[in-house]
Design a protein around this motif. Sequence first.
Motif, PDB file in Angstrom:
ATOM      1  N   CYS A  81       0.847  -1.192   0.000  1.00 38.50           N
ATOM      2  CA  CYS A  81       0.000   0.000   0.000  1.00 38.50           C
ATOM      3  C   CYS A  81       0.882   1.242   0.000  1.00 38.50           C
ATOM      4  O   CYS A  81       1.765   1.386   0.839  1.00 38.50           O
ATOM      5  N   CYS A  84      -0.452   3.631   3.405  1.00 37.40           N
ATOM      6  CA  CYS A  84      -0.085   3.314   4.783  1.00 37.40           C
ATOM      7  C   CYS A  84       1.189   2.472   4.868  1.00 37.40           C
ATOM      8  O   CYS A  84       1.720   2.269   5.951  1.00 37.40           O
ATOM      9  N   GLN A  86       1.769  -0.696   4.399  1.00 35.94           N
ATOM     10  CA  GLN A  86       1.755  -2.113   4.773  1.00 35.94           C
ATOM     11  C   GLN A  86       1.689  -3.038   3.553  1.00 35.94           C
ATOM     12  O   GLN A  86       1.257  -2.654   2.468  1.00 35.94           O
ATOM     13  N   CYS A  97      -6.408  -2.140  -0.016  1.00 35.11           N
ATOM     14  CA  CYS A  97      -5.729  -2.265   1.270  1.00 35.11           C
ATOM     15  C   CYS A  97      -6.768  -2.230   2.398  1.00 35.11           C
ATOM     16  O   CYS A  97      -7.775  -1.548   2.290  1.00 35.11           O
ATOM     17  N   CYS A  99      -6.656  -0.560   4.877  1.00 41.53           N
ATOM     18  CA  CYS A  99      -6.816   0.838   5.300  1.00 41.53           C
ATOM     19  C   CYS A  99      -7.804   1.581   4.401  1.00 41.53           C
ATOM     20  O   CYS A  99      -8.131   2.733   4.663  1.00 41.53           O
ATOM     21  N   SER A 101      -7.339   2.156   1.119  1.00 43.13           N
ATOM     22  CA  SER A 101      -6.683   2.733  -0.047  1.00 43.13           C
ATOM     23  C   SER A 101      -6.619   1.741  -1.213  1.00 43.13           C
ATOM     24  O   SER A 101      -6.471   0.537  -1.013  1.00 43.13           O
TER      25      SER A 101
HETATM   26 ZN   LIG Z   1      -3.037   0.964   3.236  1.00 43.39          ZN
END
Ligand SMILES: [Zn+2]
Lengths: 120, 299
Positions: A81, A84, A86, A97, A99, A101
């Motif tokens: 990602c 973020c 990760q 993701c 998150c 995204s």
């Molecule tokens: Zn992310």
Amino acid sequence: MAEPGTKASDAVHELAITEGLVDAVTQRLPGARVTCVRLEIGALSGVVADSVRFCFDLVTEGTDLEGAALEITEPAAVCHCRVCGQEFEPDGPIALCPCGSAEVTVLAGQDLKITSVQVA
Amino acid sequence: MCGSCGCGSGAVITLLADRPVPAWLGGHAQPMPDHPHRHVPGHGHHSHGTVRAPDEFLDQDEPHAHHDHDHPRVLQSADSDRTIEIQQKVLAKNDDLAEQNRGWLRERAILAINLMSSPGSGKTTLLERTSRELAGRMAISVIEGDQETALDARRIQAAGSRVVQINTGVGCHLDAEMVARGLRGLDPPSGSIVVIENVGNLVCPALFDLGEEAKVVLASVTEGADKPLKYPHMFRQADLVLLNKTDLLPYVDFNIKQYMADLRMAAPDALLLQISATTGDGIEGWYDWLRRRVPAPHD
Ligand SMILES: [Zn+2]
Ligand SMILES: Nc1nc2c(ncn2[C@@H]2O[C@H](COP(=O)(O)OP(=O)(O)O)[C@@H](O)[C@H]2O)c(=O)[nH]1
Ligand SMILES: [Mg+2]
Ligand SMILES: [Zn+2]
């Protein structure tokens, strides 16, 4: 050729892939009697494993691969990602993701490759 | 049957540029007066259809040589069977040919675009307008992929561009070999653009690299807004998404905000341009996009 419940239109698309597979193996191992082909279909490869299975017997008929088993593994994709940072494994064909995204880079899982074959 | 593209009847390639439309379209193959048809045997391992084209470019070198592979490694013997490790992409052959096309195009400073969409999204209409409107500004030629007929190639020819028609028969996509032969037929000038109109289908064309510089996916507001989520593999590879038929937005149920959000998810890196190929609305954005990518010609 279509069985009830099989989407023939989908299988037709995987026909070209399955033919590519047979072509690749027979060119690599001319004349070998192939008893098993192991294939890796990444989760983000764009290819449907069931459709390849559906086409395999049809396409191998009359080739060195006739009667061969087909073993398919479907490794999960790995994405990074860019928001973020990760690394994650998307759980569908869309790389999102956790998150939220979608700004991701696909690191693995796009491959469609033959890993090994078994010959008699 | 062709081993790499599934085209049972073999691809047929026809050059339409600069000469009368061949009479064989209705299925009656007839030699053109000045340029007798010549059937070219497929090279390498299997026959890959028929090329119908003038002699001059058939005598040139084939665009690709065959690629050497390492010898397979024997891993183990179990019973009488041996397992042989291969580790090869299924479409390695196509990928190799595509790389050779890419090299060929770069050497000549030619920009190749792979244009993909569902059937009827407006690819040919867009290319007709583009041919007419860019005439004199940028040199464009077209490789037309369709399962049957040279109807689209005739439309492009009428709009003023050089065009080659590739008929894939049952094959539902173009592959790098067909494009290599199409390129030889067109022989595009340095500093020009070649747009490859792929067979209308959002599945297989996403899998076959043709050697293009960029992939453009055309979608239209009449086919529903759900395409990016239904065909994420296609959209993920797009450098540019053209949303066509925006002139019909007042008449169809198409939520453009939702579409943009879904497209962001499927194709975060793609640029979206809204156009109407029939009214010309927004089309300058497409021309600018092309203009920015055309390489300077070699002399
Ligand atoms: Zn992310
Ligand atoms: N209203 C409208 N119709 C369009 C537009 N672009 C294409 N069409 C129509 O859509 C149909 C299919 O277009 P065509 O270019 O043949 O699509 P292709 O199969 O993608 O090449 C034709 O009837 C076109 O006139 C557009 O921007 N607006
Ligand atoms: Mg068309
Ligand atoms: Zn297909």
